[in-house]
Design a protein around this motif. Structure first.
Motif, short mmCIF file in Angstrom:
data_model
loop_
_atom_site.label_atom_id
_atom_site.label_comp_id
_atom_site.label_asym_id
_atom_site.label_seq_id
_atom_site.Cartn_x
_atom_site.Cartn_y
_atom_site.Cartn_z
N UNK A 8 0.85 -1.20 0.00
CA UNK A 8 0.00 0.00 0.00
C UNK A 8 0.88 1.24 0.00
N UNK A 9 1.88 1.19 0.89
CA UNK A 9 2.78 2.32 1.07
C UNK A 9 3.51 2.63 -0.23
N UNK A 10 4.05 1.56 -0.86
CA UNK A 10 4.80 1.74 -2.10
C UNK A 10 3.93 2.44 -3.13
N UNK A 11 2.70 1.94 -3.32
CA UNK A 11 1.86 2.50 -4.38
C UNK A 11 1.39 3.90 -4.04
N UNK A 12 1.23 4.16 -2.76
CA UNK A 12 0.84 5.52 -2.37
C UNK A 12 1.98 6.49 -2.67
#
Lengths: 379, 248
Positions: A8-12
């Motif tokens: 999630x963090x990466x894509x955010x």
């Protein structure tokens, strides 16, 4: 409970980089302003993810809330642009030009509070939310849902458009509110101002995406999905289903209102053509193309469709509507889960193999619902 | 003299008519605390409608349903649930897009308001209770699995578990063993024997073997009315019951 998984963090972060660095560096100011306009629709589609994707409530009237937010902002800007000095050629100086053209001689009472920026900013969120609350209360407590609800929201879009166009003296009619100039004395029409507004908008959108993520990750988010599946089971588990539907509908309306206000600021006017049935349906199409259960997917979907529209309609204006229609049919028939579904089916498994540390503690996602499993959530 | 409030559930004169057709007609029966009552009867006798009326899914035309002093016919569905009435539907009614854990967690009786749900924390108490229930319903190893991928029998157990986690005083089960394999049926009987401790249970069931095994008392419905009521042996010997239901 971890709030964001590593993935999630990466894509955010990727989205943040795209919005805050790639677009501003890669696009000239005119294009960047256009993209800023597309991103204001991003607020609406985020709301649709929760309302339609999660809770299964299809609203074909989100343009209403977008428009109300936009009009609240426009009323403040219009009043600021209508100083007695700037309007001294009017028969009644000091009121907006369209009122003067319609033989109004005084500012209507409901316009008065919009002299205050603070009031206007609150209204940007409060007016759409209150209307959504009223509609939701009337519909959901009577258990109106599905197609009937969609049709009623559509009717509201038609009603508001007709009202705005009909009440020209109070709303600017079909032309909308044009010639907006300054925000507390700061000229919003310069290239520099447009650049700053783009960044304000992008940061707000990222914030809205995070907020939506928090709501979806709470138990309330799971209840929304549960209601979509088995409404009766939720009701007979002791929940007042109507309250949850009203909440999510209001949440979507509030986000749409913010988007509308940012639209007015960046585009410099607001008109009924962003309120009615057609724009409302277009917003649903953006959401469907992006993948209605993915917060990030719908933002990409919106930008992509809007950019395609700009490219298309510059080259072949007559064909755009056909292209848009075909796109929607294609998505519904071939990719019901939209861009996000394509990503989850084809790219996500590969990414997991390439970068195993990303998927640690996370079970495979399903085609329809992107949710880390509770094992990850409990870490 | 016993008054209606001494019973856990007192149904009196309950009537519902759909366009003039009386699906349930002047029905009265009383359920004691810790009693297991099975309702049997031919198709269309109004068995499921009775459960619908008690849990508020269908509104009564006339009559009263008194549960621990609450008049259920005047309450809304979620209020009836909160008062302590749990209802299992005939076809497994679970959330297929959520995991077994999440299914049970949603049924956990806390954070039922909008803002309560927003602020709900998955703390140790919740986790322990979910895991305990999962063991009871033979799904301890399936907590992370999407409910969609459970077998039919497992889905039935999951729904029973979703009711148990609410610890209702009255549990209503609509054909809990329908469509189950022999081994699943045995396990379900075992499960029901355990869950019926300290609560009253109202069961609709066709399987007479299963009925004999669990019932304290049986009520036979026919055309929306009580045809016969009493112990399993008494009902089975009743010539009226044999004629309309057990005979074929």
């Amino acid at each position: 409970m971890t709030f964001l998984t590593r993935k999630d963090m990466l894509w955010f972060v990727v989205l943040a980089l795209v919005l805050l660095i790639v677009f501003p560096l890669g696009l000239e100011t005119f294009r960047l302003n256009l993209f800023g306009k597309y991103l204001t629709y991003g607020f609406v589609v985020l709301g649709l993810v929760l309302c339609w994707g999660d809770a299964g409530i299809l609203s074909l009237g989100q343009g209403v809330f977008f428009g109300l937010g936009g009009y609240c902002m426009a009323m403040f800007l219009k009043l600021e642009a209508s100083t007695p000095a700037a309007t001294k050629i009017q028969s009644t100086p000091g009121i907006p030009d369209f009122m003067d053209w319609n033989q109004l001689t005084a500012l209507p009472a409901f316009w008065q509070p919009f002299h205050s920026l603070a009031f206007s900013l609150v209204a940007v969120v409060a007016v759409p939310t209150l209307l959504a609350f009223g509609i939701g209360l009337a519909m959901f407590t009577r258990r109106v849902g599905g197609t009937y609800f969609a049709i009623i929201t559509q009717a509201f879009a038609a009603i508001l458009t007709i009202l705005i166009i009909g009440q020209q003296g109070y709303t600017g009619g079909v032309n909308g509110m044009t010639d907006l100039r300054t925000l507390l004395g700061w000229d919003i029409r310069t290239d520099h101002a447009k650049m700053i507004l783009y960044f304000v908008n992008a940061v707000l959108l990222l914030g809205a995406a995070l907020l939506s993520h928090v709501v979806r990750r709470s138990k309330l988010g799971r209840i929304l999905v549960a209601m979509r599946d088995k409404e009766d089971r939720v009701r007979f588990s002791g929940y007042n289903v109507a309250h949850f539907k009203i909440f999510v509908f209001c949440f979507a309306a509030a986000l749409a209102g913010v988007g509308g206000a940012m639209f007015t600021l960046q585009v410099g006017f607001m008109s009924p053509s962003f309120v009615g049935i057609v724009p409302s349906i277009e917003l649903v199409i953006y959401c469907a193309v992006g993948g209605r259960t993915s917060l990030l997917g719908v933002i990409y979907g919106t930008v992509l469709v809007c950019a395609a529209r700009a490219a298309f309609s510059e080259a072949m204006p007559q064909l755009w509507l056909f292209a848009m229609g075909s796109l929607f049919i294609l998505v519904v028939v071939a990719f019901p889960t939209g861009l996000a579904g394509v990503y989850r089916t084809y790219l996500d498994p590969r990414l997991d193999r390439l970068l195993p540390w990303l998927g640690r503690g996370r079970a495979p996602t399903t085609a329809t619902v992107e949710r880390p499993m509770h094992a990850a959530a409990m870490e | 003299m016993q008054t209606s409030t001494d019973y856990l559930l007192a149904v009196e004169g309950l009537t519902v008519s759909f366009d003039g057709f009386r699906a349930v007609d002047d029905l009265s029966f009383y359920l004691d605390r810790n009693e297991i009552r099975v309702i049997i009867g031919p198709n269309g006798a109004g068995k499921t409608t009775v459960l619908d009326l008690i849990c508020g899914r269908t509104r009564a035309t006339a009559g009263s349903v008194n549960f621990k002093g609450h008049e259920l016919t005047k309450m809304r569905e979620h209020e009836i649930v909160r008062a302590g009435v749990g209802r299992k539907f005939q076809t497994p009614s679970i959330y297929e897009d959520l995991t077994v854990f999440e299914n049970l967690e949603i049924s956990y009786p806390r954070g039922r308001s909008v803002f309560g749900a927003l602020g709900f924390k998955r703390d140790a108490a919740v986790r322990e209770r979910v895991e305990q229930i999962a063991r009871d319903i033979f799904l301890a190893d399936h907590l992370d699995q999407l409910a969609e991928y459970l077998s039919h029998g497992q889905k039935q157990w999951l729904e029973i578990g979703m009711l148990l986690i609410q610890d209702p005083a009255l549990l209503m089960l609509d054909e809990p063993v329908a469509g189950m394999s022999v081994s699943e049926r045995k396990k379900t009987a075992e499960l029901l024997h355990r869950v019926i401790q300290d609560r009253s249970v109202l069961v609709i069931e066709h399987d007479m073997g299963f009925v004999e095994e669990i019932a304290h008392k049986v009520t036979v419905l026919y055309q929306g009315r009580v045809l016969s009521e009493g112990s399993v042996a008494r009902v089975k010997a009743d010539p009226k019951v044999v004629e309309v239901y057990l005979g074929h």
